[in-house]
Design an enzyme around this catalytic site. Structure first.
Site, PDB file in Angstrom:
ATOM      1  N   TRP A 214      87.133  14.777  13.655  1.00 58.64           N
ATOM      2  CA  TRP A 214      87.055  16.028  12.780  1.00 58.64           C
ATOM      3  C   TRP A 214      88.173  17.019  13.391  1.00 58.64           C
ATOM      4  O   TRP A 214      87.997  17.530  14.564  1.00 58.64           O
ATOM      5  CB  TRP A 214      85.557  16.637  12.564  1.00 58.64           C
ATOM      6  CG  TRP A 214      84.741  15.856  12.277  1.00 58.64           C
ATOM      7  CD1 TRP A 214      83.705  15.279  12.946  1.00 58.64           C
ATOM      8  CD2 TRP A 214      84.391  15.303  10.951  1.00 58.64           C
ATOM      9  NE1 TRP A 214      82.825  14.529  12.133  1.00 58.64           N
ATOM     10  CE2 TRP A 214      83.352  14.291  11.029  1.00 58.64           C
ATOM     11  CE3 TRP A 214      85.028  15.207   9.525  1.00 58.64           C
ATOM     12  CZ2 TRP A 214      82.736  13.956  10.047  1.00 58.64           C
ATOM     13  CZ3 TRP A 214      84.406  14.576   8.577  1.00 58.64           C
ATOM     14  CH2 TRP A 214      83.405  13.959   8.819  1.00 58.64           C
TER      15      TRP A 214
ATOM     16  N   GLU B 258      73.324   9.829  18.284  1.00 61.20           N
ATOM     17  CA  GLU B 258      74.910   9.897  18.546  1.00 61.20           C
ATOM     18  C   GLU B 258      74.665  10.220  20.128  1.00 61.20           C
ATOM     19  O   GLU B 258      73.994  11.056  20.670  1.00 61.20           O
ATOM     20  CB  GLU B 258      75.695  10.890  18.047  1.00 61.20           C
ATOM     21  CG  GLU B 258      75.771  10.629  16.772  1.00 61.20           C
ATOM     22  CD  GLU B 258      76.674  11.610  16.043  1.00 61.20           C
ATOM     23  OE1 GLU B 258      77.458  12.224  16.519  1.00 61.20           O
ATOM     24  OE2 GLU B 258      76.709  11.838  14.720  1.00 61.20           O
TER      25      GLU B 258
ATOM     26  N   GLN C 150      84.828   9.548   8.379  1.00 61.63           N
ATOM     27  CA  GLN C 150      85.655   9.073   9.647  1.00 61.63           C
ATOM     28  C   GLN C 150      85.759   7.794   9.810  1.00 61.63           C
ATOM     29  O   GLN C 150      86.852   7.489  10.642  1.00 61.63           O
ATOM     30  CB  GLN C 150      84.510   9.598  10.817  1.00 61.63           C
ATOM     31  CG  GLN C 150      84.261  11.185  11.002  1.00 61.63           C
ATOM     32  CD  GLN C 150      83.380  11.421  12.298  1.00 61.63           C
ATOM     33  OE1 GLN C 150      82.151  11.316  12.149  1.00 61.63           O
ATOM     34  NE2 GLN C 150      84.155  11.713  13.279  1.00 61.63           N
TER      35      GLN C 150
ATOM     36  N   GLU D 174      73.579  17.118  11.536  1.00 55.44           N
ATOM     37  CA  GLU D 174      73.760  18.008  12.230  1.00 55.44           C
ATOM     38  C   GLU D 174      73.879  19.329  11.380  1.00 55.44           C
ATOM     39  O   GLU D 174      75.051  20.105  11.230  1.00 55.44           O
ATOM     40  CB  GLU D 174      74.739  17.818  13.022  1.00 55.44           C
ATOM     41  CG  GLU D 174      74.997  16.763  14.009  1.00 55.44           C
ATOM     42  CD  GLU D 174      76.216  16.749  15.069  1.00 55.44           C
ATOM     43  OE1 GLU D 174      77.340  17.132  14.674  1.00 55.44           O
ATOM     44  OE2 GLU D 174      75.967  16.373  16.091  1.00 55.44           O
TER      45      GLU D 174
HETATM   46  C1  BG6 Z   1      79.106  14.896  16.311  1.00 53.87           C
HETATM   47  C2  BG6 Z   1      79.316  14.445  14.730  1.00 53.87           C
HETATM   48  O1  BG6 Z   1      78.864  16.111  16.103  1.00 53.87           O
HETATM   49  O2  BG6 Z   1      80.453  14.756  17.000  1.00 53.87           O
HETATM   50  C3  BG6 Z   1      80.464  13.297  14.628  1.00 53.87           C
HETATM   51  O3  BG6 Z   1      78.163  14.208  14.376  1.00 53.87           O
HETATM   52  C4  BG6 Z   1      81.592  13.705  15.758  1.00 53.87           C
HETATM   53  O4  BG6 Z   1      80.758  13.082  13.244  1.00 53.87           O
HETATM   54  C5  BG6 Z   1      81.211  13.666  17.024  1.00 53.87           C
HETATM   55  O5  BG6 Z   1      82.590  12.920  15.559  1.00 53.87           O
HETATM   56  C6  BG6 Z   1      82.228  13.809  18.025  1.00 53.87           C
HETATM   57  O6  BG6 Z   1      82.899  15.170  17.809  1.00 53.87           O
HETATM   58  P1  BG6 Z   1      84.343  15.209  17.625  1.00 53.87           P
HETATM   59  O7  BG6 Z   1      84.780  16.549  16.912  1.00 53.87           O
HETATM   60  O8  BG6 Z   1      85.003  15.227  18.929  1.00 53.87           O
HETATM   61  O9  BG6 Z   1      84.994  13.982  16.926  1.00 53.87           O
END
Ligand code: BG6
Length: 463
Positions: free
Chosen positions: A423, A368, A14, A159
């Site tokens: 993602w 996170e 990322q 995850e």
């Molecule tokens: C978490 C992941 O589930 O969510 C991260 O570990 C991810 O890599 C984050 O970026 C936020 O999700 P998204 O899909 O909104 O970027």
């Protein structure tokens, strides 16, 4: 007394960019993003180019008062090809990142794989490949031997349930399938990857700890009845127990296994030798990510289906139908973000209380927690992200309340350190404490209001 850690997090694909430099091999995300399956055509090829900006990014963490940094290592930078020959330039990059952390007394918390398997593993079936756990354990041992206890907190996998769900139920992550049997095998193989990597870790007797990062908070119900409680328990097994029981207790819950068998899910790959390895190799700490909860009700009808909202354009909700187990329920009075996700900060309190009940005093890091939004910058690139501040403030309130009530929480990481690739969603869904101006080739970093808020917060909460 050990200090509570305050920091932020990123992941290799990322943020690093530099997808094909200094001997790096391709990962399944490089392949996927360069393929037609990536309909939006957006890639992590450059992203915010942490590979060349890490000094600036780590300095900014330090200036914010952050005492820890969670990042992941790109497996394909270390072992670019299946011949297992180490890419020394890969080691050098992470040596440099660690040295920079050390300079500022920032504790590194390092994940071995955050979704981005090497392409040569992907080509053999990825997480379904029968030898994926042996390959992962080999890679892990190479990393442990090189970095040793310069990394005090290692994480095996990011995850497992969310990764497996996106890859094999929703089908929005590579290899883009919708297949419950593959989902089950993926989870099992990830549990084995975790256990076999820990077995390598223990052999070295490092002065370091090892854990796993888990996605889902808790399953909640809106109606208190026996039927709803059964749906809630099924969901807890599905989103939490399937990984946390083996990783923390060393075994799968027997009733959960019965339920899986009753659902005619193929378990022919399970064997006694594996179960013995799981039993012997459990984690030292849990990384718990905090975004949202699962609200569920009894299963009614339909095939298994998991949906997400990658459009960010409307009220479409995330939802799950797991045939014979449970389905999503919706509380229409809750606030949602633009991607249809409930904003319910108390979910992390409920989660921590339930983790304590299920798993006792295992140390927990909130690895996170973050708010995805379309940030609006002024002419100087400054973002007044009050919604993000409120989100983080409210989540932290509930985390500290759980801590006061005896939950063994030891640290907190904002997702994300700076803006980076989200993602499938690309670059407009932003999470960073620091804005990255992607329109400028220099990729300048501009701290947001949330960065200054976090700085003050850390100052006032040096626990
Ligand atoms: C978490 C992941 O589930 O969510 C991260 O570990 C991810 O890599 C984050 O970026 C936020 O999700 P998204 O899909 O909104 O970027």
């Amino acid at each position: 007394m050990e200090k509570f850690l305050w920091g932020s997090a990123t992941a290799a694909y990322q943020c690093e960019g530099a997808w094909n430099v200094d001997g790096k091999g391709n990962s399944i995300w490089d392949d996927f993003c360069h393929s037609e399956a990536n309909v939006k055509g957006i890639t992590g090829d450059v992203s915010c180019d942490f590979y060349h900006h890490y000094k600036e990014d780590i300095r900014m963490m330090a200036e914010c008062g952050q005492t820890t940094y969670r990042f992941s290592i790109s497996w394909s930078r270390i072992l670019p090809k299946e011949d297992h020959v180490v890419n020394e330039a890969g080691f050098k990059f992470y040596d440099d990142v660690l040295a920079e952390c050390k300079k500022y007394n920032i504790v590194p918390n390092v994940t071995l794989v955050h979704y981005d398997l090497p392409d040569y593993i992907g080509n053999k079936g990825g997480w379904l490949y029968d030898k994926v756990a042996d390959e992962f354990a080999y890679y892990a041992s190479v990393v442990f031997k090189h970095f040793g206890d310069r990394i005090p907190l290692y994480v095996t996998i990011n995850e497992p349930t969310h990764n497996a769900s996106c890859a094999y139920l929703t089908g929005n992550y590579p290899p883009n399938e919708k297949n419950v049997n593959h989902y089950a095998k993926c989870i099992y193989n990830m549990v084995m990857c975790n256990a076999k990597a820990i077995r390598e870790f223990r052999k070295l007797d490092l002065n370091a700890k090892i854990g796993l990062v888990h996605a889902s908070c808790s399953a909640d119900i809106l109606v208190d009845s026996e039927e709803y409680r059964v749906a809630q328990r099924n969901c807890e097994w599905f989103i939490n127990g399937c990984v946390l029981d083996p990783a923390i207790k060393g075994e799968f819950d027997k009733d959960f296994v019965l339920k899986v068998k009753e659902s005619n899910i193929d378990l022919s790959f399970v064997n006694e030798d594996d179960l013995a390895i799981i039993k012997e190799n459990t984690i030292d700490f849990l990384g718990q990510n905090a975004y949202c909860r699962n609200v569920v009700k009894p299963y009614t009808t339909g095939e298994t289906k998991v949906t997400v909202n990658n459009s960010g354009k409307g009220p479409a909700r995330e939802g799950k139908i797991i045939k014979g187990w449970f389905e999503s329920d919706f509380n229409d009075s809750m606030k949602l973000n633009k991607w249809g996700r409930e904003i319910y900060p108390k979910c992390i309190y409920n989660c921590l209380i339930r983790r304590k009940k299920a798993y006792g005093d295992i140390p927990i890091y909130i690895t996170e927690c973050g708010h995805g939004a379309y940030d609006v910058a002024d002419e100087n690139g400054y973002v007044e992200d009050d919604d993000r501040i409120a989100f983080l403030n409210d989540f932290i309130y509930w985390i500290l309340k759980a801590k006061e009530e005896g939950c063994n929480v030891k640290g907190f990481y904002v997702w994300s350190t700076m803006d980076l690739y989200s993602w499938i969603n690309g670059y407009e869904k932003r999470y960073g404490l620091v804005r990255v101006d992607y329109n400028d080739p220099e990729l300048p970093r501009i701290p947001k209001k949330s960065y200054y808020w976090y700085k003050e917060f850390i100052k006032e909460h040096s626990l």
